[in-house]
Every structure is written in structure tokens, then in C-alpha cells.
Design an enzyme around this catalytic site. Structure first.
Site, PDB file in Angstrom:
ATOM      1  N   ASP A  40       0.823  -1.214   0.000  1.00 28.97           N
ATOM      2  CA  ASP A  40       0.000   0.000   0.000  1.00 28.97           C
ATOM      3  C   ASP A  40       0.858   1.266   0.000  1.00 28.97           C
ATOM      4  O   ASP A  40       0.695   2.149   0.850  1.00 28.97           O
ATOM      5  CB  ASP A  40      -0.930   0.018   1.222  1.00 28.97           C
ATOM      6  CG  ASP A  40      -1.627  -1.300   1.454  1.00 28.97           C
ATOM      7  OD1 ASP A  40      -1.954  -1.972   0.462  1.00 28.97           O
ATOM      8  OD2 ASP A  40      -1.862  -1.653   2.624  1.00 28.97           O
ATOM      9  N   GLU A 207     -11.004  -1.290  -3.810  1.00 27.63           N
ATOM     10  CA  GLU A 207     -10.310  -0.534  -2.772  1.00 27.63           C
ATOM     11  C   GLU A 207      -9.235   0.341  -3.416  1.00 27.63           C
ATOM     12  O   GLU A 207      -9.086   0.397  -4.628  1.00 27.63           O
ATOM     13  CB  GLU A 207      -9.658  -1.485  -1.760  1.00 27.63           C
ATOM     14  CG  GLU A 207      -8.601  -2.404  -2.357  1.00 27.63           C
ATOM     15  CD  GLU A 207      -8.087  -3.432  -1.367  1.00 27.63           C
ATOM     16  OE1 GLU A 207      -8.615  -3.494  -0.238  1.00 27.63           O
ATOM     17  OE2 GLU A 207      -7.155  -4.177  -1.717  1.00 27.63           O
TER      18      GLU A 207
END
Length: 719
Positions: A40, A207
Site C-alpha cells: 500500500d 479498494e
């Protein structure tokens, strides 16, 4: 004509060779960008310094320490563990982002799902912290913002032209109908308005939104699929306003796995612009792909806009993008591609899993420590310490600095570096055998001349951590390095087991009937097995054993030792009779179920379903029997774990093997229970053994015969 065709054909072939992507394990690859397991990524540039914020991966459901990577040139990175005043009970910082406010301060945002999926905010005078909570520690963006029940995770923040802060967030968006957003007041970070972008505008959005403005137009990049599997990809849509409406772009998905699988599951991106050029940062799985899909690594590649509305297909690479600024280490790494040998190296063999469809046959070779490639790793042949790695520099050279990138940047390693002219007589270069600071790289300075350098890893912060190194770099000159260093840790080092017989529960000589008092543990751990409920000593199918009714179990008065903590090798063995096999029945457990995240629990089970053989706290890494042992018969069940791979044996035969790492915390040892009453065992148990070490297949058979519950090993044609 033939000569012309031959020349043309040769040119085409040379062009194909030139363009061919190198193998992931080739020396000098630029991807992964940093050594270690991180996901991420959010990339920022403040002043002349790049800051890479990321989820710390490779530790029980991405629950590693919050940290940041810092670089002046985008190639040479230094890791720093940040101080963050987290709310009590939170153990992870997922998908961080950092924004510099109009007040000149820095704001750190991260998501967490332990009290509902919320986004928390922190403030500091430095992009490295220390970070103090804003909003009195309450979530800046709570779950349900933008759309009812929408999880607030994976947030990205941008400043809008009117001075507001626009936040974009969401995960499991396909189940909630869209992607969330909120507009915040830049003074107090309060939410002034919120909403969501529906799936019709962002098809397949799951997401990781990333809004990017280019030439007056907004591009919304996002990820779909399962980040733990190979179907994770990046899409984009565009709009004239940040709040839409968005139009799905061409070329989607623009980033996906490579055909050979060595670039697997790329996604959750951020973007940086330098001198009019754009670069995308994303994570992908390690090679070989570790079980659980959460040993991810950060990569960077070029991002191309075909026109004002279109992002071109991204070519994910192993080569990466190289320097974005002047090289901060303009000296030659003398260890690059140098000959190496080690005390041992691990060879991982595994059948196919959902993470590696073709199985694994991979050697963690010593030369991977000198190839300047953050995607390859030398790993010792077992978790036993000490372990050594020796590098031949080819000739005597001046040695001023050695930089070592261990497998886990956020855990400390204890070690020493020695040097030699002849590889026979050695002198000490640097002594870190009492080190308690983590870091990457670990930097050791001196001034000597030698041909050989040797590292000896003596201890690690956590039990069962292997001696493992991404890269070693040796320099004959000193150069400027960051002045920061991590704080010393009080915890550890981990205690290594010696394959001691800790638990030995043998009831063959005990009297049948109600258990009066307790049963002595004949193993080295000693202590007493005390009954909980009303377990009985009975004879089941001609075997004297402990009979459990689904409510009763045995509890050892001595807790499991630290030699079974974290990723420690172990062996557990038991004879068991299950009259009716249920979904999940626990036979033996020795660690805590509290805060049970992926791979943070281990227990021997005898049941059907995904954790029929071994429970690990997550369906992705639980282990089922290949063939569930038949009910109503005595069976010998055993699990043994070497720190890299788990092996399940039924009646002395290997039933399953599964590669994984564990992150457990030891607790009291239970026979017939896990701590969750629905998993209590119903049936009979005898011959329980627990060792703090790995056992070979031959040793498993020896244990089976030693604990055989019948007087005659050939009785009932058992063998």
C-alpha cells in the site's frame, strides 16, 4: 536478397533480445524498490527528499511497526521506525498517507479495522514524526462515512483549489455500491460534506483509490480483485471534477500480473511526478509467493498518458525506473556479484497452493546476498543460530563501510562482521552481537584491508527468525548517511529451542476411572495436567486414554516456554480416537487466540473443513487434511514446523505440507481445547508429545512407535 533478409531477421532478433524483460532474480534489478515486505505505498517528496510510507507487511495480517523509507535519489533508501501514539488496542497501521498542511505541519493518516474500519489522523512538525493524534484520538473518518456501513480504509488525501482537503477511501466497495469521499475543513479536519462514487462510474472498484490531477482533469485510479491472489489489478476512470461524474477509461485494467507470474498481484498504487514525467508505485507479491498473500513488496514503473483522457497500459518490470536525482552513493559496491558461500541455505519445496499454482522449488542461495536485488534473499538452511555468510571480494581491498539489509527491517539482528586476507585467520571488523536496534541498511564502519568479509548472525529479535539477508554492500569510502537511528528495543532476543521433549502425557499405566487430582507431565517442562470439567480415564477400543466429552479438557500448570514463541520450530504428536468428526475439534494448543490475526495462532485439530488439521487464525493459511482420517479408529497425528514449512503426518505418512511463517504468542498448554468452547474435542486422546524443534519424517515415525498405545505394535493390524 537472402543477405538482406538475414540482416533484417538478425536485427529483429537482437531487438527482441534487447527488449526482453530480465528474470526476477537477475543481479541489479531496480524492482522491488526497497528490501523487505511492504504494501500500500504512498510516495511523497518534501524538499529534496523522497518519503515512502507503506503498510508493514509480512507480519500477521500486515501488523508490523509503522515506518517510513527515506531517500535522496529514489534508489538508496533508509528505513526508520516512526513513533506514533496509537489508540490502546490497535496493532497495525494500514495504507498510510501523509499530507503537508497549510500550517506547515505534516498529517499522517492510516486505517485500522480493530474497532470498526476507521481512518485515524496524526500530526507532527516532521514528515518522520513523532506523531500525535488529532481529533482527541477519535477517527477522522469513521466507518459509514459517504455511504452507510462503508469501511473507511485505504485513504488518500488531496488539497483542493478552495482550500479544503478531499479524502478518498473504501474497501470491499463492490459490496457497498461505490467508493467513499469526504471533504474536510483544513483547520480542524472536521467533515463538512461526504458522498460516494457509484460502481457505474468506477466498474469493479474494490479498494485503494488514488486521485491524480493532470492538465485540469482528474484521474481516479483504483484496485479490484483480491490482493492476496493473482487477480489483483489497477483500473482508472476520469472526470472534469474530482467528485465526478467519472467515465471508465480505455486500456483497463492498466496494470496486472505478468504472464510468467513473477510480477504477481500488482496494485494499490500511488503516483509521483518528476520533471513532467509520471511514475507509479504499487505493491506485488514476493518471489516465490509466500502463503497468505501478505508478503508484498513495493515496485515502481513509468506511467504514460496516451492523451488527455487515457492512461496507457503499464508494463510492470523487474528493472524499475532507476535514479530520479543524483546518486547519493557515487562509489562502487565492491560486493556486487562477488563470490559467496554460507554455512547453509534453505531449499523450499512445496506442492501447489492457491498462492503458487505450480508449487515451489526455490533455493535461497548465498549469492543472492551480493546481487543488489531487493527481490532475492539468502536465507539459512534452518532457524538454528549462529549462521555465517562469507564474501570473496576477489582481491585485497580497503574496507570502510559495510551495509547489510536483513530480511526484516523493523526487527533487530545481532551479528558480527569479520575480515580476512586468506579466509583462515580472521579479525573483528564490527561487533553487533549485543545490538538491539532495527534498521535497513544496518551500517558498520571501520578502516581495514581484506579480501574476505564474513558475517555471523548470532541472535534475532524474534524466536524462529532466520538468518536472512537481501543485500550486502561493501564500500572503500565513507559518504553522507542519515543521522537518525531507531530506538533500542527491550524485548528479546528470541530463545531458540533444542528439540527438547517438553510435554509427554502417557496414561498407559494409570488407573481407569475418574481423574483424582492431576496427571504429571513426564516432559522437561514438568508441571501437572489438571482436569477442567470431568475428563475420564477410560479404555477406548482396547487403548487406555483420556476421554473428553466436548466440555472437558486438560490444562498444564506450566505455560509453554518462549522457545515456542513467534516463528519457532515445533513438533506436536498425539494418538487420537474421534468417534464422530466435526467441523473443527482441537486436540492440542499451546499459544494464544487473543488478537488472532493471520498466522498468529497454531493448534493441532482433528476435523473437517479448512482448519481440519491445523488452525492458524485465517482461512487463507489454515491447513485441512488431504484426506480426513477415518472416524472411530485410533490414528497417530503429528505436525512439525521448521520455520518455513509445516508438515502434517497421519499414521507416519506425510499427508500435507504447506509453506508459511508464524507469529504466535505462547500461552498455557491445553489438551482437547483451543480456548473457544465450540472447538473442544469429543473423543479419546493419549500419547501426547510436544517438542520445541523440527522433526524429520523418520523422527515422526520413531515418535509414533515410541508412543504406540497397544502392547503389541502389530495388534489390530495397525502397521
Amino acid at each position: 536478397m537472402r543477405q538482406i533478409l538475414s540482416i533484417v531477421f538478425s536485427a529483429i532478433m537482437l531487438s527482441c533480445v534487447y527488449r526482453q524483460e530480465p528474470q526476477y532474480n537477475a543481479p541489479g534489478m531496480g524492482n522491488p524498490l526497497v528490501p523487505g515486505y511492504f504494501a500500500d505505498p504512498t510516495i511523497k517528496k518534501f524538499g529534496d527528499t523522497y518519503y515512502l510510507y507503506a503498510t508493514t507487511d509480512g507480519i500477521k495480517l500486515a501488523s508490523g511497526e509503522p515506518q517510513v523509507w527515506i531517500s535522496k535519489d529514489f534508489v538508496n533508501w533508509y528505513n526508520y521506525e516512526m513513533e506514533i501514539d496509537l489508540p490502546s488496542g490497535l496493532t497495525n497501521c494500514w495504507a498510510p498517507d501523509v499530507l503537508k498542511g497549510k500550517d506547515g505541519k505534516y498529517y499522517y493518516f492510516m486505517g485500522n479495522c480493530q474497532f470498526g474500519c476507521n481512518i485515524y489522523g496524526y500530526v507532527s512538525n516532521s514528515p518522520m514524526g513523532p506523531w500525535k493524534p488529532v481529533n482527541d484520538g477519535k477517527p477522522v473518518i469513521p466507518v459509514g462515512t459517504g455511504k452507510e456501513h462503508l469501511p473507511a480504509l485505504d485513504a488518500q488525501f488531496v488539497q483542493t483549489e478552495d482550500g479544503k482537503i478531499s479524502a478518498w477511501f473504501g474497501t470491499w466497495c463492490t459490496s457497498f455500491g461505490g467508493l467513499g469521499w469526504a471533504e474536510l475543513n483544513s483547520d480542524d479536519l472536521s467533515i463538512e460534506r461526504d458522498g460516494y462514487i457509484p460502481l457505474e462510474q468506477l466498474p469493479d472498484v474494490f479498494e485503494a483509490p488514488y486521485p491524480l490531477k493532470r492538465k485540469g482533469r482528474w484521474f481516479m485510479m483504483y484496485s479490484s480483485g483480491d490482493c492476496r491472489l493473482s487477480d489483483y489489478v489497477v483500473h482508472y476512470a476520469w472526470a472534469d471534477s474530482i467528485y465526478g461524474p467519472y467515465r471508465y477509461g480505455e486500456n483497463n485494467p492498466i496494470l496486472s500480473s505478468s504472464e510468467d507470474g513473477t510480477i504477481d498481484s500488482p496494485g494499490h498504487n500511488s503516483v509521483i511526478e518528476e520533471n513532467g514525467e509520471y511514475y507509479i508505485l504499487y505493491h506485488r507479491h514476493d518471489n516465490p509467493h509466500s502463503s497468505g498473500g501478505e508478503f508484498r513488496q513495493v515496485c515502481a514503473d513509468r506511467l504514460i498518458f496516451s492523451d488527455a483522457y487515457t492512461i496507457g497500459k503499464i508494463e510492470p518490470s523487474h528493472t524499475g525506473i532507476d535514479y530520479l536525482a543524483e546518486n547519493s552513493i557515487p562509489y562502487k559496491n565492491r560486493a556486487f556479484k562477488a563470490k559467496t558461500h554460507a554455512s547453509s541455505f534453505y531449499h523450499l519445496l512445496s506442492p501447489p497452493t492457491r498462492f503458487e499454482k505450480n508449487g515451489v522449488d526455490h533455493a535461497y542461495l548465498p549469492e543472492y546476498a551480493t546481487d543488489d536485488n531487493n527481490g532475492t534473499l539468502w536465507k539459512s538452511g534452518s532457524g538454528a543460530l549462529p549462521q555465517t555468510l562469507t564474501i570473496d571480494l576477489g582481491k585485497t581491498r580497503r574496507i570502510r563501510r559495510i551495509m547489510t539489509q536483513f530480511e526484516y527491517p523493523t526487527f533487530y539482528y545481532q551479528y558480527k562482521w569479520e575480515v580476512s586476507e586468506d579466509s583462515i585467520s580472521w579479525s573483528l571488523f564490527s561487533d553487533k552481537r549485543s545490538n538491539r536496534r532495527s534498521g535497513s541498511p544496518m551500517i558498520d564502519d571501520g578502516d581495514t584491508g581484506a579480501r574476505y568479509v564474513r558475517i555471523t548472525v548470532t541472535s534475532t529479535e524474534k524466536t524462529g527468525m532466520y538468518a536472512a539477508i537481501w543485500n550486502v554492500k561493501v564500500y572503500d569510502r565513507l559518504f553522507e548517511i542519515p543521522s537518525f537511528s531507531n530506538s533500542e528495543m527491550a524485548e528479546g532476543p528470541g530463545e531458540m529451542g533444542e528439540r527438547r521433549l517438553l510435554v509427554d502425557l502417557d496414561v498407559r499405566d494409570l488407573t481407569v476411572g475418574k481423574i483424582n487430582g492431576s496427571i504429571s507431565n513426564q516432559g522437561e517442562l514438568e508441571g501437572e495436567f489438571t482436569p477442567v470439567g470431568e475428563p475420564l480415564l477410560t479404555v477406548t477400543d482396547n487403548v487406555r486414554s483420556i476421554s473428553l466429552d466436548g466440555e472437558s479438557y486438560l490444562l498444564l500448570t506450566k505455560p509453554a516456554p518462549k522457545t515456542l514463541d513467534w516463528n519457532a520450530p515445533f513438533t506436536v504428536s498425539v494418538w487420537v480416537y474421534n468417534p464422530e468428526i466435526e467441523f473443527g475439534e482441537c486436540v492440542v494448543s499451546w499459544n494464544s487466540r487473543r488478537n488472532m490475526l493471520q498466522a498468529s495462532y497454531a493448534a493441532l485439530m482433528y476435523g473437517t473443513g479448512p482448519y481440519g488439521a491445523v488452525a492458524h487464525g485465517d482461512g487463507y493459511v489454515d491447513v485441512a487434511f488431504n484426506e480426513v482420517p477415518e472416524a472411530g479408529k485410533w490414528h497417530h497425528l503429528a505436525i512439525t514446523f521448521d520455520g518455513m514449512c509445516e508438515y502434517i503426518y497421519v499414521n507416519g505418512q506425510l499427508d500435507r505440507q504447506f509453506p508459511l511463517m508464524l507469529f504466535v504468542k505462547t500461552e498455557q498448554i491445553k489438551i482437547g481445547a483451543s480456548g473457544e468452547i465450540s472447538e473442544n474435542f469429543t473423543g479419546s486422546i493419549t500419547g501426547v508429545r510436544l517438542y520445541d524443534g523440527f522433526s524429520t519424517g523418520q523422527q515422526i515415525k520413531e515418535i509414533m512407535y515410541e508412543t504406540y498405545p497397544y502392547d503389541d505394535p502389530y495388534e489390530n493390524n495397525q502397521f
